[in-house]
Write a protein that holds these residues in place. Structure first.
Motif, short mmCIF file in Angstrom:
data_model
loop_
_atom_site.label_atom_id
_atom_site.label_comp_id
_atom_site.label_asym_id
_atom_site.label_seq_id
_atom_site.Cartn_x
_atom_site.Cartn_y
_atom_site.Cartn_z
N SER A 165 0.84 -1.19 0.00
CA SER A 165 0.00 0.00 0.00
C SER A 165 0.88 1.24 0.00
O SER A 165 1.93 1.27 0.64
N GLU A 166 0.41 2.28 -0.73
CA GLU A 166 1.15 3.54 -0.75
C GLU A 166 1.13 4.17 0.63
O GLU A 166 0.13 4.11 1.34
N GLU A 167 2.25 4.77 0.98
CA GLU A 167 2.34 5.46 2.26
C GLU A 167 2.16 6.95 2.03
O GLU A 167 2.86 7.54 1.23
N ILE A 168 1.19 7.54 2.69
CA ILE A 168 0.94 8.96 2.57
C ILE A 168 1.79 9.70 3.58
O ILE A 168 1.61 9.57 4.78
N HIS A 169 2.76 10.46 3.09
CA HIS A 169 3.62 11.22 3.99
C HIS A 169 2.87 12.43 4.52
O HIS A 169 1.91 12.92 3.93
N GLN A 170 3.33 12.95 5.62
CA GLN A 170 2.73 14.11 6.26
C GLN A 170 1.23 13.88 6.47
O GLN A 170 0.38 14.65 6.05
N LEU A 171 0.91 12.75 7.13
CA LEU A 171 -0.48 12.40 7.34
C LEU A 171 -1.25 13.48 8.09
O LEU A 171 -2.45 13.62 7.92
N ASN A 172 -0.52 14.27 8.90
CA ASN A 172 -1.21 15.32 9.62
C ASN A 172 -1.70 16.42 8.71
O ASN A 172 -2.51 17.25 9.10
N GLU A 173 -1.23 16.48 7.45
CA GLU A 173 -1.66 17.51 6.52
C GLU A 173 -2.70 17.00 5.54
O GLU A 173 -3.42 17.77 4.95
N VAL A 174 -2.78 15.70 5.32
CA VAL A 174 -3.69 15.16 4.33
C VAL A 174 -5.04 14.86 4.95
O VAL A 174 -5.13 14.22 5.99
N VAL A 175 -6.10 15.33 4.32
CA VAL A 175 -7.46 15.08 4.79
C VAL A 175 -8.09 13.95 4.00
O VAL A 175 -8.68 13.03 4.55
N ILE A 176 -8.00 14.02 2.67
CA ILE A 176 -8.60 13.02 1.80
C ILE A 176 -7.56 12.50 0.82
O ILE A 176 -6.93 13.28 0.11
N THR A 177 -7.37 11.18 0.79
CA THR A 177 -6.49 10.56 -0.20
C THR A 177 -7.33 10.06 -1.37
O THR A 177 -8.52 9.75 -1.22
N ASP A 178 -6.70 9.98 -2.56
CA ASP A 178 -7.40 9.53 -3.77
C ASP A 178 -8.70 10.31 -3.94
O ASP A 178 -9.80 9.74 -4.00
N GLY A 183 -3.44 9.63 -7.16
CA GLY A 183 -2.65 10.80 -7.53
C GLY A 183 -3.30 12.12 -7.19
O GLY A 183 -2.72 13.17 -7.41
N LEU A 184 -4.52 12.09 -6.61
CA LEU A 184 -5.22 13.31 -6.19
C LEU A 184 -5.48 13.23 -4.68
O LEU A 184 -5.99 12.22 -4.20
N SER A 185 -5.15 14.26 -3.95
CA SER A 185 -5.40 14.28 -2.52
C SER A 185 -5.80 15.68 -2.10
O SER A 185 -5.54 16.66 -2.81
N LYS A 186 -6.44 15.78 -0.95
CA LYS A 186 -6.85 17.07 -0.41
C LYS A 186 -6.18 17.29 0.93
O LYS A 186 -6.18 16.39 1.78
N LYS A 187 -5.64 18.49 1.15
CA LYS A 187 -4.93 18.78 2.37
C LYS A 187 -5.78 19.61 3.33
O LYS A 187 -6.83 20.14 2.96
N LYS A 188 -5.28 19.72 4.54
CA LYS A 188 -6.02 20.44 5.57
C LYS A 188 -6.17 21.92 5.25
O LYS A 188 -7.11 22.56 5.70
N ASP A 189 -5.23 22.49 4.48
CA ASP A 189 -5.33 23.90 4.14
C ASP A 189 -6.33 24.15 3.02
O ASP A 189 -6.48 25.27 2.55
N GLY A 190 -7.04 23.09 2.60
CA GLY A 190 -8.07 23.22 1.57
C GLY A 190 -7.57 23.02 0.16
O GLY A 190 -8.37 22.94 -0.77
N SER A 191 -6.26 22.94 -0.03
CA SER A 191 -5.71 22.76 -1.37
C SER A 191 -5.91 21.33 -1.84
O SER A 191 -5.95 20.39 -1.04
N LYS A 198 1.16 9.86 -10.99
CA LYS A 198 0.39 8.81 -10.33
C LYS A 198 -1.11 8.90 -10.61
O LYS A 198 -1.88 8.09 -10.11
N THR A 199 -1.50 9.90 -11.40
CA THR A 199 -2.93 10.11 -11.62
C THR A 199 -3.54 8.96 -12.38
O THR A 199 -3.05 8.54 -13.44
N GLY A 200 -4.64 8.44 -11.85
CA GLY A 200 -5.37 7.39 -12.55
C GLY A 200 -6.13 7.97 -13.73
O GLY A 200 -6.18 9.17 -13.95
N ILE A 201 -6.73 7.10 -14.49
CA ILE A 201 -7.43 7.51 -15.69
C ILE A 201 -8.69 8.30 -15.34
O ILE A 201 -9.34 8.04 -14.33
N LEU A 202 -9.01 9.30 -16.18
CA LEU A 202 -10.18 10.13 -15.99
C LEU A 202 -10.98 10.18 -17.29
O LEU A 202 -10.41 10.11 -18.38
#
Length: 857
Positions: A165-178, A183-191, A198-202
């Motif tokens: 499994s992929e390891e998400i670094h700085q877990l305290n900053e990441v709110v939503i993975t994938d 390849g898409l994640s959402k951080k606590k600062d709203g970004s 790593k982006t999957g197909i869209l």
């Protein structure tokens, strides 16, 4: 009772992880919590007094960790009983192939630890170990992935498949993975952060195109279907800040907006702010798109090349001088001028519609003869990274992009010759020096220069029945030159709080020239706008982390524009509160100003809207400084494959500008406000190899101009009350599929009529603005991608992509306008001409297939 035991268990092991305890204590606690019994010889365990146990509630994982520390075997007899014994001397041969559980690709060069030894997986992710103790435990480690421990006795005679499994670094900053896909994640600062590698197909996205991918996110859309026409929560493209590797971009597309000018195969990370902008981002009132390239010198050589039905490209990344220097280079060029593919035909049909160019490209149009269209685009990027030691790092970047069109044609029926020449250039340079002093903080000094140039020359030469000529000549030129410098200092304070302070300087020079000459009507327009402005800024931001519960960004920016001799203070406030492991609440508010923006020019230039916006500087006379105030509140939740993200916002932008033809209105410029209220919602469900999500935006955009529409409010030009996207992704090992349905409300438009002027010629008259609305927009897209290897050693990787945009071939109306055209009847001496008002619609892309083929090594 079970909940109480579980809480006690978690608490106990949290304490254990903070101090060394004996193995006997650990076994006693496990026995009470799991109601099991251990049989052992006291002599076996009495010497293990320095045991570390993580706060892990899975019994098997705990026993494996204990085995690694003690080299003892914890053998399960039945559901309630375990025996502890020394390892036996029995050995076996094992085989395994290591995969990523997200991409299903093999992972080469993973570390496999056993009995104080280490081996690496080969390039196919495979490892074979002979004569390993049957009681041993192997530990698989790879940077970017979670470590996995597996008992040897679980291996069989076949080669075992193991997924990391992929390891998400700085877990305290990441709110939503994938967030939407990998390849898409959402951080606590709203970004929202996108990693194109790593982006999957869209759905409908052939390459990992930055601008097209972001349009699937709630609150982000492109009403005109272009890659560059991104509207972020009511902010138009010119109101958004786009930074590419430290260079501010004033033009970032090819093919008149249809294709992004950013090569996705060298892009490292893309950070999108819809709200809650950091204080370092200034001179902008909309969203922020910060695109970064690798900031560390590559440690190994890599390259790739590929092609679609519109362009071809290649890139290289190479380490030099013992990895002290790194090189990144990419080049891309269109094939439009020598290969008229079906995709190129579809793009040209949309890009040049409602112009003489489109008529010349239409092979069934018998009115245009001797049509010749030479069009191509290209871009180049290079970056040199220098890292002489761990403390210092330097980089030098250069970007060049070009779009060049030359069209000529004739209409023998009306005795008219046409010529259109358009050149769009964008050049950028950026260099920076970073000094990292560890606990004492880091310093950064950066310099950047951006040059944007857009020029159009056109002519319409017509011979009338009486032999007189009615000649019309057009010229439009828009240039932007920006030079900027920045210094910033960052430091981590106590309790993992962060502080940043900095200063910025920029110098802008902008020009715009519009010329239109009609010889027969003695109509001459020569409009010049020139501006220069220096701006200075100081910014500071303090980030507070409280027990991984609260994340508070307190930002303040002071901005001075010397061209208008005004100062602006911009507070920025962003807060995220983590109530549970899975639920977060957020709030942000911000005030921003912008001195460089685009003006919408309604005047006829013969191009049908290809060049109807120009960049201009605020002067506080006719061109005001834009001001934006935005407040956002929301919550997000992620658990067991479910993702929910909800944000409600209010935005007010003051100073938006229209420019009308002086023959239509007595007043030239009109300044007003845009008030936007909206709701953005994302609902997603993830299964093992399938996920589906719904992206929905509900919004209302209202314009107010004191001197337009009798001072009454009216719909914003890009008001889309409903924007709905439903997407599906399916991953079958090396093949990915994606299907997406888009629906949105039609945008408003203004009805226009015509009346005779003093020269007995028709002129356009505007009715009340934006009172009518276009039909709703609907589109179904499909994408597929297949990854493979050319050789068994897997040194060379291939990728084949396939998209079908607008499968149902629905020709949506993107915009509606009106123009005066000349209708010719009869021939020779009997020929007559009549001016009429014609309704012209801009139609969306129809069914468009496209293919991509890539090779990596």
């Amino acid at each position: 009772m079970k909940k109480v035991l579980l809480l006690f268990y978690l608490f106990s092991f949290t304490v254990f992880s903070q101090e060394n305890i004996s193995l006997k204590q650990v076994l006693s606690q496990l026995s009470k919590t799991h109601k099991i019994a251990f049989s052992y010889n006291e002599n076996q365990i009495q010497n293990f007094n320095q045991i570390l146990v993580d706060s892990e509630n899975d019994l098997n994982t705990i026993l494996i960790n204990l085995s690694l520390q003690t080299q003892l075997v914890f053998e399960k007899i039945d559901e309630k009983n375990y025996i502890i014994r020394n390892k036996s001397s029995e050995t076996k041969n094992i085989c395994a192939v290591i995969y990523s559980d997200k991409t299903k690709e093999e992972l080469p060069f993973a570390n496999v630890y056993f009995d104080d030894k280490t081996v690496l997986t080969n390039q196919q992710g495979k490892v074979e170990i002979k004569d390993i103790l049957n009681d041993a435990v192997i530990s698989i480690k790879l940077i970017g992935y979670k470590t996995k421990n597996i008992p040897v006795h679980s291996f069989t005679t076949t080669c075992k498949e193991i997924f990391l499994s992929e390891e998400i670094h700085q877990l305290n900053e990441v709110v939503i993975t994938d967030y939407l896909t990998t390849g898409l994640s959402k951080k606590k600062d709203g970004s929202i952060v996108l990693n194109p590698k790593k982006t999957g197909i869209l759905p409908g996205v052939l390459e990992p195109d930055v601008l097209q991918s972001l349009q699937l996110i709630p609150g982000v859309q492109s009403p005109d279907e272009t890659a560059s026409g991104i509207h972020i929560r009511g902010s138009t493209p010119d109101q958004n800040l786009v930074v590419f590797d430290g260079m501010k971009m004033y033009h970032f597309s090819h093919y008149f907006g249809l294709i992004s000018a950013f090569n996705p195969y060298i892009t490292n990370n893309v950070k999108l702010f819809r709200s809650g902008t950091h204080a370092k981002y200034g001179n902008i009132v909309g969203g922020v798109l910060d695109i970064s390239i690798d900031n560390n010198a590559p440690d190994k050589f890599s390259a790739g090349f590929g092609s679609t039905l519109t362009h071809a490209d290649f890139f290289i990344k190479a380490p030099l001088l013992n990895n002290k220097i790194g090189l990144v280079f990419s080049a891309r060029r269109s094939i439009t001028d020598f290969a008229n593919t079906i995709t190129n035909q579809k793009y040209a049909e949309v890009a040049f519609q409602n112009s003489k160019i489109a008529e010349g490209l239409d092979q069934e149009n018998l009115r245009i003869t001797n049509a010749k269209n030479d069009f191509f685009y290209e871009d180049y990027y290079s970056k040199i990274l220098v890292a002489p030691n761990e403390k210092n790092q330097l980089s030098f970047s250069y970007l060049y992009s070009l779009n060049d069109l030359n069209f000529t044609g004739e209409n023998p029926r009306t005795q008219e010759d046409f010529r259109d020449d358009i050149v769009i250039k964008n050049k950028g340079f950026h260099t920076d020096w970073k000094l990292d002093l560890a606990d004492k903080g880091s310093h950064k000094i950066a310099f950047a220069k951006t040059d944007f140039y857009k020029d159009y020359d056109g002519s319409r030469i017509r011979t009338r029945p009486n032999g007189n000529q009615d000649n019309v000549f057009f010229n439009k030129t828009n240039t932007v030159q920006e030079t900027s410098a920045e210094y910033s200092f960052k430091k981590e304070t106590k309790k993992q709080n962060h502080w940043e302070i900095g200063t910025q300087f920029s110098n802008h020079q902008l020009t715009y020239n519009f010329k239109r000459i009609r010889s027969a009507l003695n109509d001459f327009v020569d409009d010049n706008i020139n501006g220069k402005m220096f701006s200075y800024a100081l910014f500071s931001e303090y980030q507070i982390n409280t027990n991984n519960k609260w994340l508070i960004n307190l930002g303040l920016r002071w901005q001075h524009f010397n061209g208008i001799a005004k100062n602006f203070v911009e507070p920025r406030f962003n807060i995220n509160y983590k109530t549970t492991k899975n639920l977060n609440f957020k709030f942000s508010t911000e005030l921003k100003h912008q001195s460089v923006s685009q003006v919408l020019d309604f005047r006829n230039d013969g191009l049908g809207g290809l060049f109807n916006h120009f960049w201009a500087l605020a002067d506080e006379r006719e061109l005001p400084v834009l001001q934006s105030f935005q407040t956002t509140i929301g919550a997000d939740y992620q658990k067991k494959g479910w993702t929910l993200d909800l944000e409600i916002y209010h935005k007010n932008i003051d100073g938006i500008l229209f420019l009308f033809d002086q023959n239509v209105r007595a007043q030239k410029y009109y300044s007003g406000t845009n008030s936007v209220n909206g709701l953005d919602l994302l609902i997603k469900k993830q299964w093992y190899n399938y996920n589906t999500w719904v992206s929905y935006s509900l919004s209302k955009s209202i314009y107010h101009f004191n001197n337009l529409n009798d001072g009454d409010n009216f719909n914003g030009s890009f008001d889309t009350p409903h924007n709905f996207i439903w997407s599906h992704n399916y991953n079958l090992k090396k093949v990915e599929f994606s299907l997406g349905w888009r629906f949105r409300s039609g945008i408003p438009y203004t009805v226009k009529t015509a009346e005779l002027n003093n020269s007995n010629r028709l002129k356009i008259v505007f009715n009340d603005l934006n009172t009518e609305r276009l039909p709703n927009y609907k589109r179904l897209d499909f994408s597929a991608r297949y990854k493979f290897y050319f050789k068994r050693d897997k040194n060379i990787k291939g990728q084949l992509g396939f998209t079908l945009q607008n499968i149902l071939n629905r020709r949506n109306i993107l915009s509606r306008d009106y123009e005066i055209q000349t209708i010719v009847n009869g021939q020779g001496a009997n020929r007559t001409e009549k001016e009429v008002l014609v309704e012209t619609d801009k139609i969306s892309l129809g069914f468009v297939p496209n293919i991509s083929f890539r090779v990596y090594f």
